[in-house]
Design a protein around this motif. Structure first.
Motif, mmCIF file in Angstrom:
data_model
loop_
_atom_site.group_PDB
_atom_site.id
_atom_site.type_symbol
_atom_site.label_atom_id
_atom_site.label_comp_id
_atom_site.label_asym_id
_atom_site.label_seq_id
_atom_site.Cartn_x
_atom_site.Cartn_y
_atom_site.Cartn_z
ATOM 1 N N GLU A 1 -1.332 14.353 -14.043
ATOM 2 C CA GLU A 1 -1.641 12.937 -13.937
ATOM 3 C C GLU A 1 -0.437 12.160 -13.406
ATOM 4 O O GLU A 1 0.697 12.387 -13.819
ATOM 5 N N ALA A 2 -0.697 11.238 -12.490
ATOM 6 C CA ALA A 2 0.366 10.418 -11.927
ATOM 7 C C ALA A 2 0.875 9.416 -12.956
ATOM 8 O O ALA A 2 0.133 9.000 -13.854
ATOM 9 N N ALA A 3 2.145 9.032 -12.826
ATOM 10 C CA ALA A 3 2.709 8.032 -13.729
ATOM 11 C C ALA A 3 2.151 6.653 -13.448
ATOM 12 O O ALA A 3 2.030 5.820 -14.348
ATOM 13 N N LEU A 4 1.808 6.404 -12.181
ATOM 14 C CA LEU A 4 1.268 5.099 -11.801
ATOM 15 C C LEU A 4 0.311 5.273 -10.635
ATOM 16 O O LEU A 4 0.532 6.106 -9.745
ATOM 17 N N LEU A 5 -0.736 4.485 -10.644
ATOM 18 C CA LEU A 5 -1.760 4.539 -9.601
ATOM 19 C C LEU A 5 -1.874 3.174 -8.938
ATOM 20 O O LEU A 5 -2.083 2.163 -9.610
ATOM 21 N N PHE A 6 -1.729 3.142 -7.614
ATOM 22 C CA PHE A 6 -1.895 1.915 -6.838
ATOM 23 C C PHE A 6 -3.240 1.991 -6.124
ATOM 24 O O PHE A 6 -3.440 2.857 -5.268
ATOM 25 N N ARG A 7 -4.138 1.110 -6.459
ATOM 26 C CA ARG A 7 -5.473 1.123 -5.870
ATOM 27 C C ARG A 7 -5.564 0.117 -4.728
ATOM 28 O O ARG A 7 -5.093 -1.010 -4.830
ATOM 29 N N GLY A 8 -6.220 0.532 -3.630
ATOM 30 C CA GLY A 8 -6.457 -0.361 -2.523
ATOM 31 C C GLY A 8 -7.755 -1.125 -2.702
ATOM 32 O O GLY A 8 -8.382 -1.113 -3.771
ATOM 33 N N TYR A 9 -8.175 -1.813 -1.644
ATOM 34 C CA TYR A 9 -9.458 -2.504 -1.663
ATOM 35 C C TYR A 9 -10.584 -1.477 -1.494
ATOM 36 O O TYR A 9 -10.355 -0.354 -1.038
ATOM 37 N N PRO A 10 -11.824 -1.819 -1.878
ATOM 38 C CA PRO A 10 -12.908 -0.829 -1.960
ATOM 39 C C PRO A 10 -13.123 0.041 -0.725
ATOM 40 O O PRO A 10 -13.410 1.232 -0.852
ATOM 41 N N SER A 11 -12.988 -0.509 0.469
ATOM 42 C CA SER A 11 -13.287 0.281 1.676
ATOM 43 C C SER A 11 -12.069 0.978 2.262
ATOM 44 O O SER A 11 -12.185 1.658 3.292
ATOM 45 N N ASN A 12 -10.890 0.858 1.630
ATOM 46 C CA ASN A 12 -9.663 1.376 2.226
ATOM 47 C C ASN A 12 -9.620 2.898 2.291
ATOM 48 O O ASN A 12 -9.918 3.585 1.311
ATOM 49 N N VAL A 13 -9.219 3.425 3.447
ATOM 50 C CA VAL A 13 -8.913 4.841 3.649
ATOM 51 C C VAL A 13 -7.479 4.891 4.173
ATOM 52 O O VAL A 13 -7.221 4.553 5.327
ATOM 53 N N PHE A 14 -6.532 5.287 3.323
ATOM 54 C CA PHE A 14 -5.124 5.234 3.704
ATOM 55 C C PHE A 14 -4.745 6.432 4.572
ATOM 56 O O PHE A 14 -5.102 7.578 4.271
ATOM 57 N N ILE A 15 -4.005 6.142 5.655
ATOM 58 C CA ILE A 15 -3.523 7.210 6.528
ATOM 59 C C ILE A 15 -2.015 7.123 6.779
ATOM 60 O O ILE A 15 -1.469 7.936 7.518
ATOM 61 N N SER A 16 -1.340 6.139 6.163
ATOM 62 C CA SER A 16 0.109 6.011 6.301
ATOM 63 C C SER A 16 0.635 5.159 5.153
ATOM 64 O O SER A 16 -0.108 4.376 4.559
ATOM 65 N N PHE A 17 1.921 5.301 4.840
ATOM 66 C CA PHE A 17 2.525 4.452 3.813
ATOM 67 C C PHE A 17 4.038 4.592 3.836
ATOM 68 O O PHE A 17 4.594 5.507 4.461
ATOM 69 N N ASP A 18 4.721 3.678 3.134
ATOM 70 C CA ASP A 18 6.163 3.770 2.943
ATOM 71 C C ASP A 18 6.551 2.920 1.739
ATOM 72 O O ASP A 18 5.754 2.112 1.234
ATOM 73 N N VAL A 19 7.797 3.106 1.277
ATOM 74 C CA VAL A 19 8.355 2.378 0.141
ATOM 75 C C VAL A 19 9.596 1.646 0.620
ATOM 76 O O VAL A 19 10.425 2.214 1.335
ATOM 77 N N SER A 20 9.746 0.370 0.245
ATOM 78 C CA SER A 20 10.885 -0.419 0.705
ATOM 79 C C SER A 20 12.199 0.153 0.178
ATOM 80 O O SER A 20 12.232 0.869 -0.825
ATOM 81 N N CYS A 21 13.303 -0.200 0.861
ATOM 82 C CA CYS A 21 14.599 0.399 0.555
ATOM 83 C C CYS A 21 15.107 0.063 -0.842
ATOM 84 O O CYS A 21 15.957 0.782 -1.387
ATOM 85 N N ASN A 22 14.598 -1.015 -1.455
ATOM 86 C CA ASN A 22 14.986 -1.357 -2.824
ATOM 87 C C ASN A 22 13.933 -0.935 -3.847
ATOM 88 O O ASN A 22 14.009 -1.323 -5.021
ATOM 89 N N ASP A 23 12.942 -0.171 -3.417
ATOM 90 C CA ASP A 23 11.889 0.380 -4.283
ATOM 91 C C ASP A 23 10.986 -0.687 -4.908
ATOM 92 O O ASP A 23 10.280 -0.400 -5.878
ATOM 93 N N LEU A 24 10.961 -1.887 -4.341
ATOM 94 C CA LEU A 24 10.157 -2.955 -4.943
ATOM 95 C C LEU A 24 8.746 -3.044 -4.371
ATOM 96 O O LEU A 24 7.829 -3.492 -5.059
ATOM 97 N N ILE A 25 8.569 -2.643 -3.124
ATOM 98 C CA ILE A 25 7.289 -2.824 -2.454
ATOM 99 C C ILE A 25 6.790 -1.497 -1.893
ATOM 100 O O ILE A 25 7.548 -0.740 -1.275
ATOM 101 N N VAL A 26 5.509 -1.221 -2.103
ATOM 102 C CA VAL A 26 4.803 -0.118 -1.447
ATOM 103 C C VAL A 26 3.844 -0.735 -0.445
ATOM 104 O O VAL A 26 3.173 -1.731 -0.736
ATOM 105 N N CYS A 27 3.785 -0.158 0.754
ATOM 106 C CA CYS A 27 2.841 -0.621 1.774
ATOM 107 C C CYS A 27 2.100 0.575 2.340
ATOM 108 O O CYS A 27 2.718 1.605 2.648
ATOM 109 N N ALA A 28 0.784 0.445 2.484
ATOM 110 C CA ALA A 28 -0.037 1.512 3.060
ATOM 111 C C ALA A 28 -0.882 0.960 4.197
ATOM 112 O O ALA A 28 -1.342 -0.182 4.152
#
Length: 384
Positions: free
Chosen positions: A103-130
């Motif tokens: 089990e993951a420690a944390l789960l980030f859920r997108g909007y209902p129709s989202n299919v993620f194909i890329s992502f990254d984490v900011s250099c200060n670990d504050l923001i995740v973007c997919a």
């Protein structure tokens, strides 16, 4: 340049991970950073993540609770134990690598129709973007507050918000700036490379510049002094390179554009089959590309104002297409992963050691879908 040429040519395979029982591609790799960082993570085409010891390449454990295709792995920058992964089921997960839990420690859920194909984490670990695949007419960059993940809180996070107007097709790559946490690049199959300042109040204000590669974007990255340059690779093996420092000047923003790097590589009788990615070498203040052949050979290319030139080649490691790499500039070692189900560690003048005990096998090779879009206008800046 002679120094890097000699170093690259002196790399030898020091370690090989245990070959998996069935054909399983290693799609993406990343390494843990900072004090105590000793791990390598690899996403596999059978929807699992392998966590390896960085020196021995022994497989320590796997995370396999992914119902969709994996779209990359990233370690946190300041928390060596926290590992993020994106999945086509519309989730990003944060794993605590100290715990071989399913089990993951944390789960980030997108909007209902989202299919993620890329992502990254900011250099200060504050923001995740997919970035998402296009569904009907919708394509999104989705943002979350990542701080819950780096504190190992087992809960679910909803998005902070998203951008939906700047791309018209699949967002294939997201890349945050190495030192400015508010800057992020996105690349898409619509051919556009967008640069955003996410501190701004809305998407229109956030969009700093749009660069047009002329084709479907496969990879993006930062380069140059203070990382003021951006580059991209395309699915038809093209290369484009821009200097953002020239946005407010009369100087050209485009540094170099090559429609087919395979033809421009200057390898003579050797035919380059594909590009793997780019690497900005901070010590040398130089951008390099790594490409390969279908039989597993690797070729390092120098990027200059006049074009591409060969630096060196590595052979005898992989036996099939190489999908990903990580170059550690601290000790000039190289990690590579490929379609031969191998993770390799290359070191200067190394003598290969036998791999550790074999772990659980993995299955199912993935298909690679490539779509190319051709466009005309190579660059657009909002500042002009």
């Amino acid at each position: 340049m002679e120094k890097i040429r000699g170093q690259f040519s002196s790399l030898r395979t020091a370690r090989k991970s245990t070959r998996m029982g069935d054909p399983t591609y290693l799609l993406d790799i990343d390494v843990s950073r900072g004090e105590g960082g000793h791990l390598v993570a690899a996403s596999h085409s059978n929807k699992s993540i392998g966590v390896y010891d960085r020196e021995t390449l022994n497989l320590l454990w796997e995370y396999s609770s992914h119902p969709g295709l994996l779209r990359g792995v990233r370690f946190a920058h300041e928390h060596a134990d926290m590992l993020f992964s994106a999945c086509s089921d519309g989730t990003v997960k944060c794993w605590d690598t100290r715990l071989p839990s399913s089990e993951a420690a944390l789960l980030f859920r997108g909007y209902p129709s989202n299919v993620f194909i890329s992502f990254d984490v900011s250099c200060n670990d504050l923001i995740v973007c997919a970035g998402t695949e296009k569904v009907k007419e919708d394509v999104f960059m989705v943002f979350w507050d990542a701080r819950g993940g780096t504190h190992s809180v087992p809960s679910s996070q909803s998005p902070l918000g998203g951008y939906s107007e700047s791309h018209s097709d699949d967002i294939t790559k997201i890349c945050f700036h190495p030192s400015q946490q508010n800057l992020v690049i996105s690349g898409s199959t619509d051919g556009l490379v967008n640069i955003f300042d996410i501190n701004q109040v809305n998407e229109d204000e956030a969009l700093i510049a749009t660069c047009n590669s002329g084709s479907s974007v496969s990879s993006v990255g930062w380069s140059g002094k203070d990382f003021q340059q951006v580059y991209c690779l395309t699915h038809d093996e093209g290369f484009s390179w821009w200097d953002l420092a020239q946005l407010d000047t009369e100087q050209p923003v485009m540094l170099l554009q090559i429609p087919d790097a395979r033809e421009a590589a200057g390898l003579g009788k050797t035919k380059l089959n594909y590009l793997i990615g780019g690497l900005y070498h901070e010590k040398l203040d130089h951008l390099f590309l790594l490409g390969g052949t279908s039989t597993g050979s690797l070729h390092l290319l120098d990027c200059g104002a006049d074009g591409l030139s060969p630096v060196g080649a590595l052979q005898g490691g992989h036996s099939a297409t190489v999908r990903s790499f990580y170059w550690d500039m601290a000790d000039d070692s190289l990690l590579t992963g490929g379609e031969d189900a191998q993770l390799l560690l290359w070191k200067l003048g190394a003598v290969e050691k036998a791999p550790g005990k074999k772990k659980a096998s993995m299955k199912m090779a993935s298909s690679v879908q490539r779509r190319v879009r051709v466009h005309q206008n190579p660059f657009k800046s909002k500042r002009k």
